[in-house]
Motif scaffolding. Structure first.
Motif, PDB file in Angstrom:
ATOM      1  N   LEU A  13      39.948  35.860  26.510  1.00 16.12           N
ATOM      2  CA  LEU A  13      39.577  37.138  26.478  1.00 16.12           C
ATOM      3  C   LEU A  13      38.031  36.975  25.964  1.00 16.12           C
ATOM      4  O   LEU A  13      37.558  38.021  26.155  1.00 16.12           O
ATOM      5  CB  LEU A  13      40.446  37.692  25.444  1.00 16.12           C
ATOM      6  CG  LEU A  13      42.034  38.175  25.707  1.00 16.12           C
ATOM      7  CD1 LEU A  13      42.576  38.522  24.671  1.00 16.12           C
ATOM      8  CD2 LEU A  13      42.020  38.958  27.087  1.00 16.12           C
ATOM      9  N   GLN A  14      37.479  35.994  25.498  1.00 13.52           N
ATOM     10  CA  GLN A  14      36.098  35.951  24.978  1.00 13.52           C
ATOM     11  C   GLN A  14      35.466  34.727  25.471  1.00 13.52           C
ATOM     12  O   GLN A  14      35.816  33.665  25.925  1.00 13.52           O
ATOM     13  CB  GLN A  14      36.280  35.831  23.564  1.00 13.52           C
ATOM     14  CG  GLN A  14      36.950  36.725  22.727  1.00 13.52           C
ATOM     15  CD  GLN A  14      36.453  37.911  22.561  1.00 13.52           C
ATOM     16  OE1 GLN A  14      35.176  38.145  22.800  1.00 13.52           O
ATOM     17  NE2 GLN A  14      37.350  39.163  22.500  1.00 13.52           N
ATOM     18  N   PRO A  15      34.165  34.976  25.674  1.00 13.12           N
ATOM     19  CA  PRO A  15      33.322  36.199  25.542  1.00 13.12           C
ATOM     20  C   PRO A  15      33.583  37.247  26.653  1.00 13.12           C
ATOM     21  O   PRO A  15      33.679  36.916  27.584  1.00 13.12           O
ATOM     22  CB  PRO A  15      31.803  35.763  25.292  1.00 13.12           C
ATOM     23  CG  PRO A  15      31.995  34.119  25.258  1.00 13.12           C
ATOM     24  CD  PRO A  15      33.275  33.695  25.887  1.00 13.12           C
ATOM     25  N   VAL A  16      33.396  38.606  26.037  1.00 18.27           N
ATOM     26  CA  VAL A  16      33.878  39.590  27.125  1.00 18.27           C
ATOM     27  C   VAL A  16      32.755  39.716  28.247  1.00 18.27           C
ATOM     28  O   VAL A  16      31.626  39.641  27.767  1.00 18.27           O
ATOM     29  CB  VAL A  16      34.034  40.882  26.184  1.00 18.27           C
ATOM     30  CG1 VAL A  16      34.116  41.992  27.290  1.00 18.27           C
ATOM     31  CG2 VAL A  16      35.107  41.035  25.142  1.00 18.27           C
TER      32      VAL A  16
ATOM     33  N   TYR B  92      40.093  29.109  34.152  1.00 28.61           N
ATOM     34  CA  TYR B  92      40.098  30.490  33.823  1.00 28.61           C
ATOM     35  C   TYR B  92      39.298  30.867  32.550  1.00 28.61           C
ATOM     36  O   TYR B  92      38.774  32.012  32.486  1.00 28.61           O
ATOM     37  CB  TYR B  92      41.436  31.155  33.709  1.00 28.61           C
ATOM     38  CG  TYR B  92      42.256  31.184  34.611  1.00 28.61           C
ATOM     39  CD1 TYR B  92      42.280  32.101  35.655  1.00 28.61           C
ATOM     40  CD2 TYR B  92      43.485  30.142  34.824  1.00 28.61           C
ATOM     41  CE1 TYR B  92      43.122  31.925  36.942  1.00 28.61           C
ATOM     42  CE2 TYR B  92      44.233  30.307  35.896  1.00 28.61           C
ATOM     43  CZ  TYR B  92      43.914  31.348  36.923  1.00 28.61           C
ATOM     44  OH  TYR B  92      45.098  31.218  37.676  1.00 28.61           O
ATOM     45  N   GLY B  93      38.902  29.823  32.053  1.00 26.46           N
ATOM     46  CA  GLY B  93      37.951  30.118  30.835  1.00 26.46           C
ATOM     47  C   GLY B  93      36.574  30.497  30.965  1.00 26.46           C
ATOM     48  O   GLY B  93      35.867  30.085  31.872  1.00 26.46           O
ATOM     49  N   ALA B  94      36.038  31.159  29.956  1.00 23.45           N
ATOM     50  CA  ALA B  94      34.575  31.673  30.061  1.00 23.45           C
ATOM     51  C   ALA B  94      33.777  30.227  30.293  1.00 23.45           C
ATOM     52  O   ALA B  94      34.207  29.203  29.752  1.00 23.45           O
ATOM     53  CB  ALA B  94      33.994  32.393  28.800  1.00 23.45           C
ATOM     54  N   ARG B  95      32.886  30.396  31.037  1.00 20.69           N
ATOM     55  CA  ARG B  95      31.970  29.169  31.301  1.00 20.69           C
ATOM     56  C   ARG B  95      31.538  28.367  30.122  1.00 20.69           C
ATOM     57  O   ARG B  95      31.605  27.287  29.877  1.00 20.69           O
ATOM     58  CB  ARG B  95      30.582  29.576  32.126  1.00 20.69           C
ATOM     59  CG  ARG B  95      29.596  28.494  32.647  1.00 20.69           C
ATOM     60  CD  ARG B  95      28.505  28.752  33.256  1.00 20.69           C
ATOM     61  NE  ARG B  95      28.839  29.420  34.451  1.00 20.69           N
ATOM     62  CZ  ARG B  95      28.716  28.353  35.562  1.00 20.69           C
ATOM     63  NH1 ARG B  95      28.493  27.231  35.336  1.00 20.69           N
ATOM     64  NH2 ARG B  95      29.135  28.866  36.755  1.00 20.69           N
ATOM     65  N   SER B  96      31.058  28.886  29.199  1.00 20.55           N
ATOM     66  CA  SER B  96      30.691  28.276  27.783  1.00 20.55           C
ATOM     67  C   SER B  96      31.722  27.665  27.324  1.00 20.55           C
ATOM     68  O   SER B  96      31.683  26.564  26.641  1.00 20.55           O
ATOM     69  CB  SER B  96      29.950  29.439  26.881  1.00 20.55           C
ATOM     70  OG  SER B  96      30.970  30.477  26.451  1.00 20.55           O
ATOM     71  N   VAL B  97      32.990  28.253  27.221  1.00 20.38           N
ATOM     72  CA  VAL B  97      34.295  27.744  26.640  1.00 20.38           C
ATOM     73  C   VAL B  97      34.577  26.443  27.522  1.00 20.38           C
ATOM     74  O   VAL B  97      34.804  25.312  27.064  1.00 20.38           O
ATOM     75  CB  VAL B  97      35.279  28.697  26.636  1.00 20.38           C
ATOM     76  CG1 VAL B  97      36.640  27.966  25.972  1.00 20.38           C
ATOM     77  CG2 VAL B  97      34.955  29.801  25.591  1.00 20.38           C
ATOM     78  N   ALA B  98      34.519  26.375  28.771  1.00 24.26           N
ATOM     79  CA  ALA B  98      34.861  25.388  29.681  1.00 24.26           C
ATOM     80  C   ALA B  98      33.815  24.119  29.392  1.00 24.26           C
ATOM     81  O   ALA B  98      34.322  23.230  29.224  1.00 24.26           O
ATOM     82  CB  ALA B  98      35.167  26.045  31.080  1.00 24.26           C
TER      83      ALA B  98
ATOM     84  N   LEU C   7      37.014  39.768  32.338  1.00 26.29           N
ATOM     85  CA  LEU C   7      36.169  40.286  33.288  1.00 26.29           C
ATOM     86  C   LEU C   7      36.338  41.967  33.529  1.00 26.29           C
ATOM     87  O   LEU C   7      35.303  42.254  34.519  1.00 26.29           O
ATOM     88  CB  LEU C   7      36.231  39.558  34.509  1.00 26.29           C
ATOM     89  CG  LEU C   7      35.949  37.983  34.487  1.00 26.29           C
ATOM     90  CD1 LEU C   7      36.270  37.206  35.798  1.00 26.29           C
ATOM     91  CD2 LEU C   7      34.447  37.740  33.845  1.00 26.29           C
ATOM     92  N   GLY C   8      36.848  42.507  32.890  1.00 25.98           N
ATOM     93  CA  GLY C   8      37.249  44.070  33.257  1.00 25.98           C
ATOM     94  C   GLY C   8      38.125  44.375  34.247  1.00 25.98           C
ATOM     95  O   GLY C   8      38.249  45.423  34.933  1.00 25.98           O
ATOM     96  N   LEU C   9      38.978  43.288  34.594  1.00 27.46           N
ATOM     97  CA  LEU C   9      39.970  43.321  35.961  1.00 27.46           C
ATOM     98  C   LEU C   9      41.317  43.774  35.508  1.00 27.46           C
ATOM     99  O   LEU C   9      41.646  43.497  34.198  1.00 27.46           O
ATOM    100  CB  LEU C   9      39.891  42.141  36.632  1.00 27.46           C
ATOM    101  CG  LEU C   9      38.466  41.775  37.210  1.00 27.46           C
ATOM    102  CD1 LEU C   9      38.453  40.407  37.975  1.00 27.46           C
ATOM    103  CD2 LEU C   9      38.123  42.803  38.415  1.00 27.46           C
ATOM    104  N   PRO C  10      42.136  44.427  36.218  1.00 29.01           N
ATOM    105  CA  PRO C  10      43.433  44.645  35.832  1.00 29.01           C
ATOM    106  C   PRO C  10      44.283  43.623  35.677  1.00 29.01           C
ATOM    107  O   PRO C  10      44.004  42.538  36.361  1.00 29.01           O
ATOM    108  CB  PRO C  10      43.870  45.702  36.866  1.00 29.01           C
ATOM    109  CG  PRO C  10      43.199  45.408  37.974  1.00 29.01           C
ATOM    110  CD  PRO C  10      41.560  44.894  37.553  1.00 29.01           C
ATOM    111  N   ASP C  11      45.352  43.333  34.898  1.00 29.52           N
ATOM    112  CA  ASP C  11      46.154  42.376  34.856  1.00 29.52           C
ATOM    113  C   ASP C  11      46.717  41.870  36.360  1.00 29.52           C
ATOM    114  O   ASP C  11      46.963  40.505  36.689  1.00 29.52           O
ATOM    115  CB  ASP C  11      47.381  42.873  34.124  1.00 29.52           C
ATOM    116  CG  ASP C  11      47.053  42.663  32.448  1.00 29.52           C
ATOM    117  OD1 ASP C  11      45.810  42.417  32.156  1.00 29.52           O
ATOM    118  OD2 ASP C  11      47.854  43.085  31.531  1.00 29.52           O
ATOM    119  N   ARG C  12      46.894  43.041  37.014  1.00 22.68           N
ATOM    120  CA  ARG C  12      47.580  42.732  38.408  1.00 22.68           C
ATOM    121  C   ARG C  12      46.388  42.343  39.586  1.00 22.68           C
ATOM    122  O   ARG C  12      46.752  41.956  40.699  1.00 22.68           O
ATOM    123  CB  ARG C  12      48.334  44.061  38.796  1.00 22.68           C
ATOM    124  CG  ARG C  12      49.645  44.141  38.169  1.00 22.68           C
ATOM    125  CD  ARG C  12      50.401  44.953  38.699  1.00 22.68           C
ATOM    126  NE  ARG C  12      50.809  44.421  39.897  1.00 22.68           N
ATOM    127  CZ  ARG C  12      51.910  43.499  40.436  1.00 22.68           C
ATOM    128  NH1 ARG C  12      52.505  43.025  39.439  1.00 22.68           N
ATOM    129  NH2 ARG C  12      52.071  42.797  41.487  1.00 22.68           N
TER     130      ARG C  12
END
Length: 293
Positions: free
Chosen positions: A12-15, A84-90, A270-275
């Motif tokens: 979920l982070q960084p948003v 799926y992870g944020a670029r910095s995390v990956a 990324l502000g997208l819906p779960d679906r």
């Protein structure tokens, strides 16, 4: 997906931060399906263990034999972060994995030196992972077009470069060339059968679903190229009803939204819906066989 004793990783982070792979990619579609990940992951490891240098590195320097479930969790988490992870995390996680690879080296039983940082071996590991996940999704979830297959391979390149696999296949033609070049190196091994035995019996799924787990292990062998099964002395036959059962299970898994799983959390980041990944339109391109082995 979060192994005990490891620092939890948030998807979920960084948003707002993008991943190495875009949300509208083929990769985000494939990796959301747990059945395809299990079957594809087993197929990939079989191909890895068929190469004696990779086999020695994996079997002699990991805890797979003693802690198979924990090892699977760690590998699965790494795959989820990569996609799926944020670029910095990956990027941080991949850098740590590369540091660990630098310490993995030795000599095979036949006397051949190996190193987990060897670019040729990294290329093979990357190729096997792409092949396994792609073929499992195509066989047991839904067929993909030639265009989608090539997109999937190209999407893997940024992460492959970070891992050190600078020559990983980026197209179907390059994948066939990679398998052709590695063909003389592949060989059967007792370790392969030990691995398959572990995967059949390890408590990955709840006890009532353990028969399905054993079926998925056989399904992994079924998607290997025929010449690979012949070389490794493995049987990959599935009965028609078993194929139908797996396709039904794969289709159900592809429609199952798990709010607490990495795909849904990455969408929310990324502000997208779960679906989002389940409602996204799919290309109207006729499916076709992707390889020419």
């Amino acid at each position: 997906m979060q192994p005990a004793g490891m620092r939890p990783i948030s998807f979920l982070q960084p948003v707002g931060e993008a991943a190495l792979v875009p949300a509208d990619s083929v990769s985000w579609q494939i990796f959301k399906n747990p059945l395809a990940l299990f079957i594809g992951g087993v197929a990939a490891v079989v191909l890895e263990l068929a190469e004696p240098r990779v086999r020695s590195g994996v079997w002699n320097h990991t805890t797979f034999r003693t802690e198979p479930v924990r090892r699977l969790q760690r590998t699965g988490l790494a795959a989820m972060v990569t996609v799926y992870g944020a670029r910095s995390v990956a990027e941080e996680m991949i850098a740590q994995i590369r540091q660990a690879h630098e310490r993995v080296q030795g000599v095979t039983e036949a006397g051949a030196p190996y190193s987990a940082a060897d670019p040729a071996l990294l290329n093979w590991v990357q190729a096997t992972a792409c092949y396994g996940f792609l073929e499992a999704y195509c066989a047991y979830v839904r067929p993909l077009s030639l265009h989608e297959r090539d997109c999937f391979l190209r999407e893997a390149e940024p992460a492959a470069v970070l891992y050190g696999a600078l020559g990983a296949p980026r197209s179907r033609a390059e994948m066939v060339a990679q398998f052709t070049a590695m063909r003389p190196c592949l060989e059967p091994s007792g370790i392969l059968r030990e691995f398959l035995g572990i995967m059949r019996g390890a408590p990955v799924l709840p006890a009532p679903l353990r028969p399905l787990q054993r079926l998925m292990v056989r399904a992994a062998l079924a998607i290997l190229p025929g010449w690979v099964r012949g070389t490794l002395l493995l049987d990959g036959h599935l009965r028609p009803w078993e194929q139908r059962l797996l396709r039904a299970a794969g289709g159900m898994a592809d429609r199952l939204v798990l709010r607490g799983a990495p795909p849904a959390e990455a969408c929310r980041r990324l502000g997208l819906p779960d679906r989002y990944l389940y409602d996204a339109p799919r290309p109207a391109i006729l499916p076709s066989c992707g390889w020419d082995f």
